[in-house]
Design an enzyme around this catalytic site. Structure first.
Site, mmCIF file in Angstrom:
data_model
loop_
_atom_site.group_PDB
_atom_site.id
_atom_site.type_symbol
_atom_site.label_atom_id
_atom_site.label_comp_id
_atom_site.label_asym_id
_atom_site.label_seq_id
_atom_site.Cartn_x
_atom_site.Cartn_y
_atom_site.Cartn_z
ATOM 1 N N HIS A 1 0.821 -1.224 0.000
ATOM 2 C CA HIS A 1 0.000 0.000 0.000
ATOM 3 C C HIS A 1 0.851 1.268 0.000
ATOM 4 O O HIS A 1 0.299 2.374 -0.091
ATOM 5 C CB HIS A 1 -0.926 0.032 1.217
ATOM 6 N N ASP B 1 -2.903 -10.694 -2.501
ATOM 7 C CA ASP B 1 -3.438 -10.191 -1.230
ATOM 8 C C ASP B 1 -4.907 -9.792 -1.451
ATOM 9 O O ASP B 1 -5.285 -9.411 -2.562
ATOM 10 C CB ASP B 1 -2.603 -8.971 -0.817
ATOM 11 N N ASP C 1 -4.294 -12.837 3.380
ATOM 12 C CA ASP C 1 -5.586 -12.400 3.905
ATOM 13 C C ASP C 1 -6.702 -12.660 2.890
ATOM 14 O O ASP C 1 -7.866 -12.372 3.143
ATOM 15 C CB ASP C 1 -5.560 -10.914 4.331
#
Ligand code: ZN
Length: 344
Positions: A158, A195, A282
């Site tokens: 990110h 992800d 995740d």
């Protein structure tokens, strides 16, 4: 710390010796092991509040599994070096690096640019995480191992050039990719990101780069909200950003589907010389921060797809980098499944 001049000297020396590696051959006399895990305990020094999902316990759980596989002789564990300022500046602006340093030194508990918690050891940990990927790139490019897994935190995908957010400080995989290009002369790199969250930082870094094909699956709508299929890159990077958003509840059929039907043909056209994975777990069923439904077997098969691309185009070279994954029970199982195929 290397000065810029000495960095460039090392870089040009490495470039001269990298032609053999780019043909997929290990250097003579160098031990070629199928898989190495790179881990620096300094990454545990990033300590968000105890109820935060991005906790040092994640790496303790991952390394428990890694040490077990090491005892079984299935992989080896290597000690990386921390990133230098020069490494970080391959991706991030000097102003951002300076503000990260200053904010941590001042005792701030959250990064001013976004939702990343800080602690006194966060800079040490973040430099260790980025350096782990740099070290893994060296090992893979020099033929010391064919594939590498970087057990790192804080995560990175990110973080953009001038903005940390989403638990990330430095974009670890982006630093590794730029380093591969500058130091080892790699012209084409694939980054595949599975992800559950869109890798907005990686997308922004390589938006008009031209040397990186960025392929991302993610849940949508979900944090951080970016990652539409219309976001395709620009300039030299036009067409090299490939986003695949899926609604909550999606899993094997959708995600393995696009890896096989979209990623494989795109990669076969692009012909990457190095393959990297933003390995966020995740996206596994039951993760507290995601609603996708991938299983441990699915991660094995996703790994097979990516390793297959690397074998066809990149001499088998894969550098996989841990991103998210917040179930302390599920994360080590998914990593074990991923590592088994990386080491195969
Ligand atoms: Zn994530």
């Amino acid at each position: 710390m290397l000065s810029r001049r000495s960095f460039l000297h090392h870089a040009s020396c490495a470039l001269l010796t990298s032609k053999t590696a780019l043909r997929g051959e290990g250097a003579p006399g160098v031990i070629d092991v199928p898989a190495q895990v790179f881990y620096d305990p300094a990454t545990l020094r990033h300590e968000p509040p105890s109820d935060h999902p991005e906790s040092p316990k994640r790496l303790d759980a991952v390394m428990g599994t890694v040490r077990m596989l090491e005892r079984q002789g299935r992989l080896s564990v290597a000690t990386p070096r921390p990133a230098t300022e020069d490494d970080v500046l391959l991706v991030h602006t000097f102003e951002y690096l300076k503000s990260v340093r200053a904010e941590i030194a001042a005792g701030r508990r959250t990064l001013s640019t976004g939702d990343t918690e800080l602690s006194p050891g966060s800079l040490t940990a973040a430099l260790a995480a980025a350096g782990t990927v740099v070290s893994a790139v060296d090992a893979v490019m020099n033929g010391r191992t064919r594939t590498a897994f970087c057990a790192v935190r804080p995560p990175g995908h990110h973080a953009s050039q001038s903005r940390g957010m989403g638990f990330c400080v430095f974009n670890n995989i982006a630093v590794g990719a730029r380093y591969a290009r500058r130091r080892h002369g790699v012209d084409r790199i694939l980054i595949a990101d599975w992800d559950v969250h869109h890798g907005n930082g990686t997308q922004e870094v390589f938006w008009s780069d031209g040397a990186v094909l960025f392929f991302d699956i993610h849940q949508h709508p979900w944090y951080p909200g970016t990652g539409s299929p219309d976001e395709k890159g620009d300039g030299k990077g036009r067409g090299l950003i490939v986003n695949n958003p899926f609604p909550a509840g999606s899993g094997r059929k959708e995600i393995l589907g696009v890896f096989r039907e979209v990623l494989v043909p795109a990669a076969d056209r692009f012909k990457p010389q190095l393959v990297m994975i933003s390995a966020g777990f995740d996206s596994r069923a039951g993760d507290p921060l995601g609603r996708l439904t991938l299983t441990d077997q699915d991660f094995a098969e996703l790994t097979d797809v990516v390793v297959g691309i690397a074998r066809r185009h990149a001499g088998g070279r894969v550098v996989s980098v841990l991103e998210g994954g917040y179930s302390l029970e599920g994360l080590p199982l998914a990593v074990a499944s991923h590592l088994a195929r990386l080491a195969s």
